[in-house]
Design an enzyme around this catalytic site. Structure first.
Site, PDB file in Angstrom:
ATOM      1  CD  GLU A 197      -2.699   1.062   2.612  1.00  0.00           C
ATOM      2  OE1 GLU A 197      -2.507   0.695   3.359  1.00  0.00           O
ATOM      3  OE2 GLU A 197      -3.444   2.019   2.637  1.00  0.00           O
ATOM      4  CG  ASP A 275      -8.780   1.047   2.319  1.00  0.00           C
ATOM      5  OD1 ASP A 275      -9.032   0.126   3.331  1.00  0.00           O
ATOM      6  OD2 ASP A 275      -7.952   1.656   2.205  1.00  0.00           O
TER       7      ASP A 275
END
Ligand code: ADE
Ligand code: ZN
Length: 331
Positions: A197, A275
């Site tokens: 990420e 998310d």
């Protein structure tokens, strides 16, 4: 096209239930539980949601979760998310929760799971939305803390399909959790992990080689290692990409700079997810729309995203086939 995207059946594989806590509900729960918030209003909270990186977000996200105290709070949180799923034509969702965020504050593991799973069962019956639950270990905490959490999960394993790994990626590589992931697998749990990420491609390799994950959450940093991109495509390793999150956390400077289409064209099994939608400005449809607008995805490419998510989900083959039929009948 916008109408096509709104109605497209969707499958979400990367959603932190604590990240779906909208400021309105945060204020309601704060009042209900007599907790003071660092914001004077909903508007002030929303204005505070400006992030420079993952850690700047996590500090605010963990603070928000303090208002969650009772089974009813976890039910209300989850139900609100599921109503958004209905609006966005999400037909199946696999939800993360962070037990340590709550058990550290003295909230029993059983309270958290009961509230979330009651809402999931109601959604299956009343909204026709299927779901699975994934328990994440917080990687900034110790291996021992993760083992203690796995122990607490044991009476609830009928409600949990997988373990995940989230929180601060930098300084906490996947291999720190090799043993607890191995113990989780031995209990029949499936494995996923946030990797790549903010962290380097080496974290993606470690998640695959050391944690034996079946999906990589995010994974967008793979692109700086061309060989890894080819390997991910060859292995059919799914990436649960979260486009609006990546922009809000400054992983890419704009959606036009996002590598989603590059990875899709390379044959990587990429999926679109939200998310922490309450913090990043959008749920599933918003993410699909943002990617389409910036990168000009075609209709077949958008449908491919849902097909990829069905392929990557943890349902059995029969249920996957049923989802595929729903998507096929749409276009
Ligand atoms: N926890 C909630 N959202 C997260 C994210 N995007 N990365 C890591 N941990 C998280
Ligand atoms: Zn995440």
């Amino acid at each position: 096209m916008e109408d096509f995207i709104r109605k497209l059946p969707k499958v979400e594989l990367h959603l932190h239930i604590e990240g779906s806590l909208e400021p309105e509900l945060m204020f309601t729960l704060a009042e209900r539980n007599n907790i003071s918030l660092p914001y004077a209003s909903v508007e002030e909270a929303r204005n505070a949601y400006q992030f420079t990186d993952l850690q700047s977000f996590l500090d605010i996200y963990y603070q928000g979760a303090n208002v969650l105290q009772t089974k009813q709070d976890f039910f209300d949180l989850t139900w609100a998310y599921l109503l958004r799923c209905q609006e966005d034509n999400v037909i199946h969702t696999e939800i993360f929760f962070d037990p340590q965020t709550h058990t550290q504050r003295g909230i029993p593991f059983a309270t958290v799971v009961a509230g979330i799973s009651d809402a999931l069962e109601k959604a299956e019956k009343e909204l026709g939305i299927s779901s699975l639950l994934i328990m994440c270990f917080l990687r900034h905490l110790s291996e021992q803390d993760a083992f203690d959490t796995l122990e607490q999960a044991k009476p609830h394993l009928d409600k949990i399909v997988a373990v995940g790994l989230d929180s601060s990626e930098l300084g906490h590589p996947p291999e720190k959790f090799s043993r607890v992931f191995s113990a989780s697998r031995q209990l029949g749990l499936r494995c996923v992990a946030h990797a790549g990420e903010e962290g380097p491609p080496a974290n993606i390799r470690s998640a695959i080689d050391d944690l034996h994950v079946e999906r990589i959450d995010h994974g967008v940093k793979c692109a700086s290692d061309r060989k890894l991109v080819d390997e991910l495509a060859r292995m059919k390793m799914p990436l649960t990409v979260c486009p609006l999150s990546n922009i809000k956390l400054c992983v890419f400077s704009s959606m036009e700079q996002h590598n989603f289409l590059y990875l899709l064209k390379k044959g990587v099994c990429v999926t679109i997810n939200s998310d922490d939608p309450a913090f990043f400005g959008g749920y599933m449809t918003d993410n699909f729309l943002a990617v389409h607008k910036a990168l000009n995805l075609t209709r077949p490419q958008l449908v491919q995203c849902t097909m990829n998510a069905i392929e990557a989900c943890f349902l059995n083959q029969k249920n996957k086939k049923n989802l595929l039929k729903i998507v096929e009948s749409y276009y």
